[in-house]
Design a protein around this motif. Structure first.
Motif, PDB file in Angstrom:
ATOM      1  N   TYR A  34       0.864  -1.175   0.000  1.00 14.99           N
ATOM      2  CA  TYR A  34       0.000   0.000   0.000  1.00 14.99           C
ATOM      3  C   TYR A  34       0.903   1.227   0.000  1.00 14.99           C
ATOM      4  CZ  TYR A  34      -3.714  -3.196   1.494  1.00 14.99           C
ATOM      5  OH  TYR A  34      -4.609  -4.223   1.580  1.00 14.99           O
ATOM      6  N   HIS A  35       0.637   2.157  -0.899  1.00 12.59           N
ATOM      7  CA  HIS A  35       1.410   3.395  -0.996  1.00 12.59           C
ATOM      8  C   HIS A  35       0.518   4.561  -0.563  1.00 12.59           C
ATOM      9  CE1 HIS A  35       4.469   6.145  -2.627  1.00 12.59           C
ATOM     10  NE2 HIS A  35       3.436   6.881  -3.028  1.00 12.59           N
ATOM     11  N   PHE A  36       0.928   5.243   0.499  1.00  7.15           N
ATOM     12  CA  PHE A  36       0.169   6.368   1.041  1.00  7.15           C
ATOM     13  C   PHE A  36       0.931   7.667   0.841  1.00  7.15           C
ATOM     14  CE2 PHE A  36      -1.142   2.732   3.525  1.00  7.15           C
ATOM     15  CZ  PHE A  36      -2.489   2.932   3.778  1.00  7.15           C
ATOM     16  N   LYS A  37       0.213   8.733   0.545  1.00 11.74           N
ATOM     17  CA  LYS A  37       0.777  10.074   0.600  1.00 11.74           C
ATOM     18  C   LYS A  37       0.735  10.522   2.053  1.00 11.74           C
ATOM     19  CE  LYS A  37      -2.243  11.581  -2.368  1.00 11.74           C
ATOM     20  NZ  LYS A  37      -3.065  12.431  -3.238  1.00 11.74           N
ATOM     21  N   VAL A  38       1.746  11.252   2.493  1.00 10.37           N
ATOM     22  CA  VAL A  38       1.768  11.841   3.834  1.00 10.37           C
ATOM     23  C   VAL A  38       1.493  13.328   3.664  1.00 10.37           C
ATOM     24  CG1 VAL A  38       3.150  12.304   5.888  1.00 10.37           C
ATOM     25  CG2 VAL A  38       3.455  10.144   4.655  1.00 10.37           C
ATOM     26  N   LEU A  39       0.443  13.801   4.347  1.00 12.43           N
ATOM     27  CA  LEU A  39       0.046  15.205   4.263  1.00 12.43           C
ATOM     28  C   LEU A  39       0.173  15.873   5.627  1.00 12.43           C
ATOM     29  CD1 LEU A  39      -2.143  13.358   2.430  1.00 12.43           C
ATOM     30  CD2 LEU A  39      -2.613  15.647   1.635  1.00 12.43           C
ATOM     31  N   ASP A  40       0.582  17.135   5.622  1.00 12.07           N
ATOM     32  CA  ASP A  40       0.689  17.879   6.879  1.00 12.07           C
ATOM     33  C   ASP A  40      -0.662  18.522   7.219  1.00 12.07           C
ATOM     34  OD1 ASP A  40       0.454  20.180   5.287  1.00 12.07           O
ATOM     35  OD2 ASP A  40       2.503  20.863   5.664  1.00 12.07           O
ATOM     36  N   TYR A  68       9.449   4.736   4.261  1.00 10.69           N
ATOM     37  CA  TYR A  68       8.919   6.095   4.156  1.00 10.69           C
ATOM     38  C   TYR A  68       9.984   7.046   3.649  1.00 10.69           C
ATOM     39  CZ  TYR A  68      11.181   6.250   8.742  1.00 10.69           C
ATOM     40  OH  TYR A  68      12.086   6.141   9.760  1.00 10.69           O
ATOM     41  N   GLU A  69       9.529   8.145   3.118  1.00 11.47           N
ATOM     42  CA  GLU A  69      10.416   9.236   2.728  1.00 11.47           C
ATOM     43  C   GLU A  69       9.667  10.541   2.937  1.00 11.47           C
ATOM     44  OE1 GLU A  69      13.206  10.902  -0.885  1.00 11.47           O
ATOM     45  OE2 GLU A  69      11.721   9.371  -1.350  1.00 11.47           O
ATOM     46  N   ARG A  75      11.529  17.928   6.458  1.00 13.36           N
ATOM     47  CA  ARG A  75      12.126  17.082   7.504  1.00 13.36           C
ATOM     48  C   ARG A  75      12.287  17.859   8.810  1.00 13.36           C
ATOM     49  NH1 ARG A  75      16.324  14.231   3.338  1.00 13.36           N
ATOM     50  NH2 ARG A  75      14.695  13.037   2.280  1.00 13.36           N
ATOM     51  N   GLY A  76      12.338  17.112   9.922  1.00 14.24           N
ATOM     52  CA  GLY A  76      12.550  17.726  11.230  1.00 14.24           C
ATOM     53  C   GLY A  76      11.276  18.071  11.978  1.00 14.24           C
ATOM     54  N   HIS A  77      10.127  17.572  11.493  1.00 12.18           N
ATOM     55  CA  HIS A  77       8.838  17.864  12.132  1.00 12.18           C
ATOM     56  C   HIS A  77       8.146  16.608  12.669  1.00 12.18           C
ATOM     57  CE1 HIS A  77       8.997  21.986  10.632  1.00 12.18           C
ATOM     58  NE2 HIS A  77       9.385  21.480   9.479  1.00 12.18           N
ATOM     59  N   SER A  78       8.856  15.496  12.736  1.00 15.89           N
ATOM     60  CA  SER A  78       8.315  14.208  13.197  1.00 15.89           C
ATOM     61  C   SER A  78       7.231  13.642  12.278  1.00 15.89           C
ATOM     62  CB  SER A  78       7.771  14.309  14.627  1.00 15.89           C
ATOM     63  OG  SER A  78       8.806  14.562  15.534  1.00 15.89           O
ATOM     64  N   TYR A  79       7.209  14.067  11.023  1.00 21.05           N
ATOM     65  CA  TYR A  79       6.183  13.569  10.095  1.00 21.05           C
ATOM     66  C   TYR A  79       6.294  12.062   9.878  1.00 21.05           C
ATOM     67  CZ  TYR A  79       5.129  18.445   8.856  1.00 21.05           C
ATOM     68  OH  TYR A  79       4.771  19.774   8.877  1.00 21.05           O
ATOM     69  N   SER A  80       7.515  11.531   9.769  1.00 21.57           N
ATOM     70  CA  SER A  80       7.650  10.087   9.549  1.00 21.57           C
ATOM     71  C   SER A  80       7.209   9.307  10.779  1.00 21.57           C
ATOM     72  CB  SER A  80       9.074   9.726   9.136  1.00 21.57           C
ATOM     73  OG  SER A  80      10.010  10.265  10.031  1.00 21.57           O
ATOM     74  N   ALA A 108      18.761   9.806  11.116  1.00 19.60           N
ATOM     75  CA  ALA A 108      17.408  10.351  11.278  1.00 19.60           C
ATOM     76  C   ALA A 108      16.380   9.214  11.327  1.00 19.60           C
ATOM     77  CB  ALA A 108      17.091  11.325  10.149  1.00 19.60           C
ATOM     78  N   SER A 109      16.468   8.284  10.402  1.00 22.28           N
ATOM     79  CA  SER A 109      15.527   7.157  10.414  1.00 22.28           C
ATOM     80  C   SER A 109      15.754   6.261  11.619  1.00 22.28           C
ATOM     81  CB  SER A 109      15.626   6.340   9.122  1.00 22.28           C
ATOM     82  OG  SER A 109      14.995   7.038   8.068  1.00 22.28           O
ATOM     83  N   GLU A 110      17.002   6.111  12.004  1.00 26.68           N
ATOM     84  CA  GLU A 110      17.317   5.304  13.186  1.00 26.68           C
ATOM     85  C   GLU A 110      16.627   5.899  14.429  1.00 26.68           C
ATOM     86  OE1 GLU A 110      19.883   2.049  14.575  1.00 26.68           O
ATOM     87  OE2 GLU A 110      20.447   3.108  12.752  1.00 26.68           O
TER      88      GLU A 110
END
Length: 161
Positions: A34-40, A68-69, A75-80, A108-110
């Motif tokens: 499943y491929h999801f878009k991540v939206l803020d 994820y990407e 980056r830097g907002h805890s979105y992942s 970062a991913s770690e």
């Protein structure tokens, strides 16, 4: 082909929306996902997250169940982190725990994986013949993530970094 699932899930500051279901060449060890878009919070697409369903050596050792990407500008907002927790209700349709992998050196991913509470398993070298093999030594760090249950991720709020 994977079954249809609810298309929108949220947690903290993100919403993930199902973009497509991808069927792949399983003969190479790949699995459908499943491929999801991540939206803020402003509904801007800030990245994507995938949930892979299956059980192959490539998935268990190299790819992991979740990938994820987040685009560099966001980056830097805890979105992942939030996206992983938004995805947890979908993951729980199949698994109680999943394998998460990260290239050694991707700090970062770690940090995201550790923040999720995943447990380190081991490190593996991407073997020749694997779809991710590039001819250069590449080490994957593997973790087990026991996916949270009982909480309602769509109503949750994650702590900020």
């Amino acid at each position: 082909m994977l079954p249809d699932i609810p298309s929108s899930h949220s947690y903290g500051s993100v919403r993930i929306e199902l973009d497509r279901i991808v069927d792949v060449d399983e003969h190479r060890g790949l699995v459908p996902y499943y491929h999801f878009k991540v939206l803020d919070e402003s509904s801007r697409v800030v990245g994507h997250i995938n949930f892979r369903v299956g059980d192959t050596a490539h998935l268990r050792l190299i790819a992991g169940h979740v990938g994820y990407e987040i685009h560099s500008d966001f980056r830097g907002h805890s979105y992942s982190y939030d996206a992983c927790l938004a995805l947890s209700s979908v993951i729980r349709l199949w698994y109680m725990s999943v394998i998460l992998t990260v290239d050694r050196g991707n700090l970062a991913s770690e940090r995201i994986i550790q923040k999720l509470g995943a447990t380190f398993i081991d490190e593996v070298l991407v073997p020749p013949g694997d779809p991710a093999f590039t001819g250069v030594d590449r080490i994957k760090r593997r973790y087990e993530w026991i996916v949270p249950s009982g909480a309602n991720p769509s109503k949750g709020h994650a702590a900020r970094d």
